[in-house]
Every structure is written in C-alpha cells, then in structure tokens.
Design an enzyme around this catalytic site. Structure first.
Site, mmCIF file in Angstrom:
data_model
loop_
_atom_site.group_PDB
_atom_site.id
_atom_site.type_symbol
_atom_site.label_atom_id
_atom_site.label_comp_id
_atom_site.label_asym_id
_atom_site.label_seq_id
_atom_site.Cartn_x
_atom_site.Cartn_y
_atom_site.Cartn_z
ATOM 1 N N GLU A 1 -45.636 -2.929 36.413
ATOM 2 C CA GLU A 1 -46.115 -4.288 36.695
ATOM 3 C C GLU A 1 -47.369 -4.312 37.547
ATOM 4 O OE1 GLU A 1 -43.248 -7.275 37.909
ATOM 5 O OE2 GLU A 1 -41.634 -6.056 37.093
ATOM 6 N N ASP B 1 -40.224 -3.683 36.831
ATOM 7 C CA ASP B 1 -39.142 -3.625 37.821
ATOM 8 C C ASP B 1 -37.767 -3.645 37.156
ATOM 9 O OD1 ASP B 1 -40.981 -3.502 39.799
ATOM 10 O OD2 ASP B 1 -40.772 -5.562 40.475
ATOM 11 N N ASP C 1 -34.926 -5.224 36.833
ATOM 12 C CA ASP C 1 -34.102 -6.423 36.937
ATOM 13 C C ASP C 1 -34.348 -7.289 35.702
ATOM 14 O OD1 ASP C 1 -36.621 -7.523 37.383
ATOM 15 O OD2 ASP C 1 -36.296 -7.814 39.522
ATOM 16 N N GLU D 1 -36.071 -10.021 35.225
ATOM 17 C CA GLU D 1 -37.467 -10.401 35.033
ATOM 18 C C GLU D 1 -38.263 -9.210 34.511
ATOM 19 O OE1 GLU D 1 -39.320 -13.958 34.921
ATOM 20 O OE2 GLU D 1 -37.349 -13.591 35.816
ATOM 21 N N TYR E 1 -35.531 -0.138 45.740
ATOM 22 C CA TYR E 1 -35.832 -1.463 45.173
ATOM 23 C C TYR E 1 -35.214 -2.564 46.023
ATOM 24 C CZ TYR E 1 -36.806 -4.958 41.607
ATOM 25 O OH TYR E 1 -37.282 -6.052 40.933
ATOM 26 N N ARG F 1 -34.737 -5.946 45.410
ATOM 27 C CA ARG F 1 -34.000 -7.089 44.856
ATOM 28 C C ARG F 1 -32.635 -6.589 44.410
ATOM 29 N NH1 ARG F 1 -39.314 -7.895 42.895
ATOM 30 N NH2 ARG F 1 -40.283 -9.717 43.867
ATOM 31 N N HIS G 1 -28.401 -2.032 41.259
ATOM 32 C CA HIS G 1 -29.226 -1.222 42.151
ATOM 33 C C HIS G 1 -28.426 -0.854 43.394
ATOM 34 C CE1 HIS G 1 -32.214 -2.994 39.575
ATOM 35 N NE2 HIS G 1 -31.956 -4.181 40.057
#
Length: 753
Positions: free
Chosen positions: A9, A82, A84, A86, A299, A301, A345
């Site tokens: 990203e 990432d 997740d 998104e 990570y 989140r 995670h």
C-alpha cells in the site's frame, strides 16, 4: 531482471521490503485503494442485486499504468496490502486491474516487517481470501446505501453539506444520550466522615466511618452529620478486628488497537487518529542507525491478545537477563481474547524486544518514541511476574459506630516496576492511592486516640462526558465498529461538527442534537447500538463463510428503503420551519421568529426579506426565549494589515474576533491572539481567544478543525522556570485570586506575586 513483483500500500512499506528482498524482487506501492465506488453517484445497482459499479480513483491512472508495466516484466505477482479486510479489497482490485498481464497472483500477509517474517510470509503465500473481500464489499455497500441516501434528505430538510453514516450516527447518538443523562441528573447530598486516629505505635492514620449499628451509613443532611460528628468526638475507639491478606496484581495484556488508543490518550494525550498514524509508521519501517528502514512493531489493527511462540521466548529471555528470575513467571502469561475478536493478527508488540526505547531514542521523533515506549513497556510487562502486596484492613468500634481503615504495602513490584495501565479517571486514581496508605502495627483490642474527625459534604455526580479514550472503549464494548474504524469514526463526527471536544471531553453541538433527533425519529433501527453491533457480527459471519454477503444486503435494504421513503414525506423541514416569538423587531413593526441557519437557530424578523434584522438568543431554564443584544463593534489599537483602517472586535460563529472596520470593502479578519504557539506536535498554529456557543471564553488553535487543541484557561507567553514548559496558564479562584501556573500538571510551578 527481477523475477517477482510485490505490491504493497505505502511507499514507506515498499522501502522496508526492498531492503530485505534484494534484486530478485521489485517492490511497488499502490498508495492505498486504486478502485472504489464513484464519488458523485450512488454507485450501487440496487435493481440488479446491489452490483457495485467500481471505477478508477481519480489520480490513480498513472500508478495503475506503472503497476501494469512492472507486471509484464516479472514471472509472478505478490499482492501484499495490509492484512485486514480493507487490505484484501485493495489486493482484489489490484488483481482485477492487472489481469491483462496474465501472470500468477499470490496473496502475502506481512504481520511484521522483519527479514525473518517477510521471507516466511512469502513462503506461505496463498490466494486472495474471497470471503474476506466480500465482507469488506458488503460493509462498503451498506455504508454507501445509508450515507448516499440519507445525506441528500438532510440537505433538503436542514442544509447542504450534512452527512449521515451507518456507524458515525450511532457514535453521535451515544454522545447525545450521555449529555441528556447529564442534563437530567439530579445531584443528591451525602456525607462522609474521616477520623484521624493514633495508636500506641506510629504513624497516625485515617479511618472512614463505614456502618452505624452494623448498617451501611447513608447521611444526606448537615444536621444529622453534625450529630454523628459530635457522637464520634465523644466516643472511645477500640480495634475490633485486624485482617491481613497477601494479594496479587496481574499485568495487563499486550495492546490491541483499542487499548493502545485508550492508554495513548490517557497517558500521552494523543487522539485516536494520531496514535494510529504514528503506529502505522512504526509498523511500516523507519531508519534505525545505518541499516535502513526497519519495521519496529507488529501490525497495529488487531483485536487479539495472542503472541507467537518465538516472540514469547524472546521476551522471556529478555526479562530473565535484564530483570532477574524473580520477575519471570514459571510459564508464559496467556491472555484470553474476546469471543468477538477476529484473531487474524497478534497483539501489538515490538518486532525485536532488544530494541529498547533507549536504543531508539536517537532515531525516532518525540511522539513516535513516546508511543513506541508505551507499546514496548506494555508488551514486556505483560510477560512479567505479578506484583505482590500485603493488604491490611482494620475494623474499629466507637460505640454504635464502626470505622474501617485500609492500607497496603508492596512486597514485590513485579511488572509494576516497568508499566502500570492508565487509570480511567481521577476518581479511580484516588481509589488506587487510597490503598497505598501504610498502617501502624497494632493489636486486636487496642485503644486508639481520636486526633480529629472531619465530616465532609459530597454530592453525587452525573455520568462523565466521553473522552476519546472512553468513547473508544464504549464503541468497543458495544460492538460498534472495528479496530480499524474507531479513529475514523471519532475524526468524522468532529469534522462534521456534530460534536465538539472541550477540555478533552465530547459535547454534542446544536447541529449534532438536531441531526440525532431527526435520525432517531425516522431511522431508529439504523442508529441503534444493538442493530449496528449485530451488523458487525453478520459481516464477521460473511468472512467466516457462514452467511452470503448478498443476503445481508437484501435483509437490510427492504426495511431501510421503507423508512427512507416515509422520511422523505414526513421528516420536518427544519430550514423552512418558523417558530413565532413575542420579541419585537428593533428595525420595523414586526415580531422576531426562530429560524434555522448554517450555524444553528437564530432570531429573524418575520417580515424577511423586506426586513433583514437578526439577533442571537438563549433559552432560560423554563424554556423562555430571550434575545441577546449584539454589541457594537469596539475599536482596538490594531491596524488592518491590508487597508490600514482600525481593527474592531466583532462576534461571530467561533466567538469574538478582530475584523477590519472597512467591511465590506475590506474583509480582513483574525481571531484575538495570545502569542502562544499551539503545543500539538507539528501543528504550527497559535492559540487564540474564542467563545463557545454557551458564551464561555476558551482558547483554541487557529488551525481548527485540522487541530482541535483547546484550553479553558488563558495561556500566557511566559516560559516555566522550573520545567521549561512553553507557556503558563492564568487561573482565577475565589480563594487565591488570579495567578499564573505551569501548564504541565506534573510540574506544579505557581508564580508568586
């Protein structure tokens, strides 16, 4: 020629990866999403089973072209946004955009950016998780259906530019309902009694009245309090019982997203948005020494407290070497993760526990180091031994009265030598300190001497307003939103001016109360906490393959569309509504009426547009509307730097400000400055005088709404001689009058006359 293309990203993340992977890989960044629903239209074909109409995001054409060129020159492509929902959506859309390259695609998940973790993740690369993508797509479409269909309704009924969101509206409701509780709260009087006592051995100590005739005390008036105090002054005090217990206090688990935001807000005063921004940089990698970018934390989140075996072994070895065997539990501390957690995670932790904050101090800026220190200490402390303390409770008899004294002595600090979780409030802080009292070594049956008895009047307090920390906690506890969305929710409701942050506490604005009321009346299910939490659970089921994503949308849209069509007909048009009053117009023979404008309600002449006279107003306790006279502009010694005419004080949307007296020919304005720079890191603004909607003076950054820093006390551009703080605060009290004191509570400097 490179054999593989890795697409992440962010450019910062790509630099960290390139350092470890070498010439066989080329690493490119998509710079976030490359495709999304259109900005100006709904972008969802409701009649064809909610088909999303994705398009290339404006400005991303060159990035896509560069990725396509790179894709043609390699053998395979690793999609590494990432790890997740998104990120899965970004990976999906990159794959769709690069299909023409006809190369094999692999999905790779980097939970931390260290060489070992990166190479392991590439070895374990798989395919795009279609269910995870569908969960994100369902959320995106749900949010679009709500936001893009209710918002135009608010534009028509209230004013343009307003918005409603499926989750943000629930957060606004929570703030509004808390304010309603505070307004409706009726304080009740109660009294407590603190007795200062002395035994045969020092030190003197305090005990609190606990019971009267073996019943819990409830004293609610001064007359009864005085009578009890008189009885206690005349009584003989005897120790009835002494209880000594050894207690253990276990460390808090390592950070998850919410707990990191909460502790960073309470300890460091970081907003949730700032905490996540700093954590993102620590995760993506920063230059440490001459080794190039290094990922410093895992990570950020996550809602799981899980730690992998390698990291556990590493931290236990570190504790044993640096703190000693007494601080190392026999087995690793394992923490339960909530049932609702996705557990994709690990917890937030340093990637290398040997990189202590002291070792990184030379490479990180002040705020980044403060957050890293918080994460590092919390992680290490989570695997340390429990604190051990002796708690002593002394029960005392004084006639029919029973008193209690509680104290404790820490025998072994354990994890507390490194880190203690932030207390929730000043009340909690007092409770913790209360247990730290050291009591004398007394015996059962011993007589005590009363030194002083102090009855203290109290009043019950309303529930506190939400801070950023407590609002994040409330969102988490109620299942509203996810770790990746808390910061965005809180930022959005402030940017839309539905809530304001005053003295670090959230208050609903007049606009926020209005919008909440309209939505609550016409869309009660949409802004219902339980409904929103249930929707989050349904999205989790989509991810787990238990529910089809289209079923979620179909079940939602039927009832929502019915409510929407009804609201279009029945919702009150606030901007066209008029409430008459008996207040005469000062410019004509008409009466003033209440209207709604961009900045809330105001008084306007009923003869508008022939008469354009307006006034501000306030509502008294009984609801009566009282006009507020507008002051004539008052000249100052300042001169307009654009036309040379005198500057005058005027009153506007954000309080009192300086304006050119040559208005409307010259429209130069500025807030009344203080000469004090905003203390927020990297802001560069100035603290200026403002007036709240309730007429109270406060001081805030002139870069609002980008910066929300504010103070009630007047900042004075004078450096603290003790701690070096950049400014002092001017405070006034009945007892001490006006004086200057340090803005840093830990310092305590007060300027003497």
């Amino acid at each position: 020629m490179a054999k593989a293309l890795i697409i992440v990203e962010s450019p910062a993340k790509s630099r960290t990866l390139q350092r470890y992977l070498g010439k066989d890989f080329v690493v490119k960044a998509s710079v976030g999403h490359i495709r999304d629903l259109p900005v100006k239209t709904l972008g969802v074909d409701i009649d064809h089973d909610f088909a999303p109409q994705y398009e290339t995001i404006r400005g991303k054409g060159n990035i896509i072209a560069d990725l396509r060129k790179a894709a043609k020159a390699v053998d395979k492509i690793f999609l590494a946004p990432d790890p997740d929902r998104e990120g899965e959506a970004i990976a999906y859309h990159i794959r769709e955009s690069l299909k023409s390259a006809k190369k094999p695609f692999f999905r790779v998940l980097f939970h931390e950016l260290t060489k070992k973790a990166i190479l392991k993740a590439i070895d374990n690369a798989s395919t795009i998780n279609q269910r995870l993508f569908e969960a994100q797509q369902a959320r995106r479409i749900l949010d679009r259906l709500v936001g893009y269909q209710i918002s135009p309704l608010l534009w028509d009924k209230v004013r343009r530019g307003l918005s409603a969101g499926r989750v943000q509206s629930v957060a606004v409701r929570m703030v509004c309902e808390r304010e309603e509780e505070i307004t409706a709260f009726n304080p009740e009087e109660y009294w407590s009694f603190n007795a200062s006592l002395e035994g045969e051995v020092p030190p003197p100590f305090e005990a609190q009245l606990d019971k009267i005739s073996n019943k819990k005390i409830k004293v609610d008036n001064k007359a009864e309090a005085d009578q009890i105090a008189g009885d206690l002054r005349a009584a003989d005090y005897t120790i009835d019982k002494i209880n000594k217990k050894q207690k253990r206090r276990n460390p808090a688990p390592p950070f998850i997203t919410s707990s990191m935001q909460i502790d960073a807000n309470r300890k460091l005063r970081f907003s949730a948005k700032r905490s996540m921004m700093l954590a993102q940089k620590l995760y993506e990698g920063l230059a440490v020494g001459g080794d190039g970018p290094t990922g410093l934390i895992s990570y950020m989140r996550t809602d799981s407290t899980r730690i992998n075996d390698d990291a556990l072994a590493e931290v236990r070895g570190f504790i044993g070497t640096n703190y000693g065997s007494d601080f190392l539990p026999a087995k690793p501390n394992i923490y339960k993760t909530k049932k609702s957690a996705q557990d994709a995670h690990e917890a937030i932790r340093p990637t290398n526990v040997e990189l202590t904050p002291e070792k990184l101090a030379a490479y990180l800026d002040k705020d980044m180091l403060r957050l890293y220190t918080l994460i590092w200490k919390r992680f290490v402390a989570s695997q340390m031994a429990a604190a051990i303390y002796d708690q002593t409770t002394i029960l005392i008899t004084a006639g029919k009265y029973q008193l209690k004294a509680v104290g404790s002595i820490v025998r072994f600090q354990g994890f507390m030598s490194l880190y203690i979780e932030a207390v929730r409030s000043s009340t909690d802080d007092k409770k913790e300190k209360k247990g730290d009292k050291i009591l004398p070594n007394l015996q059962h049956g011993a007589l005590l001497k009363l030194l002083k008895i102090e009855p203290v009047q109290h009043f019950t307090q309303p529930p506190p307003r939400y801070t950023e920390a407590s609002l994040v906690k409330a969102l988490e506890d109620n299942g509203v939103g996810r770790p990746s969305t808390y910061a965005a929710i809180i930022s959005t409701i402030q940017e839309k001016e539905y809530v304001s942050l005053e003295q670090r506490k959230f208050l609903p604005t007049e606009l926020g109360v209005l919008i909440n009321g309209l939505l609550l009346e016409h869309f009660p299910a949409i802004i219902n906490v339980e409904f929103t939490a249930g929707m989050e659970q349904n999205l989790d089921k989509v991810e787990d393959g238990k529910v089809d994503w289209l079923k979620i949308l179909r079940d939602f849209y039927g009832p929502f569309n019915e409510a929407l069509q009804l609201a279009k007909k029945e919702m009150k048009s606030v901007k066209r509504s008029i409430t008459p009053t008996d207040i005469p117009c000062q410019s004509c023979v008409g009466k003033m009426v209440i209207r709604w404008g961009r900045n809330g309600e105001f008084l306007a002449c009923e003869n508008y547009p022939e008469c354009r006279h307006t006034l501000d107003f306030k509502r008294e306790a009984d609801g009566k509307v009282v006009a507020i006279a507008r002051e004539e502009p008052k000249e100052t010694d300042e001169v307009c730097d654009k036309c040379g005419k005198p500057m005058v004080y005027k009153r506007g949307r954000f309080g009192q400000f300086l304006a050119c007296s040559g208005y409307p020919d010259c429209k130069n304005i500025k807030a009344e400055g203080t000469g004090v720079k905003c203390p927020e890191q990297g802001c560069g603004g100035e603290l200026v005088k403002k007036i709240s909607k309730k007429g109270k003076v406060f001081y805030a950054c002139n870069k609002y709404p980008k910066c929300t820093f504010a103070l009630w006390d007047k900042p004075v551009a004078e450096k603290c001689p003790d701690c070096g703080a950049a400014f002092l605060l001017e405070r006034t009290s009945k007892k001490s009058g006006t004086r200057l004191q340090c803005a840093d509570k830990q310092c305590g400097y007060i300027k003497s006359d």
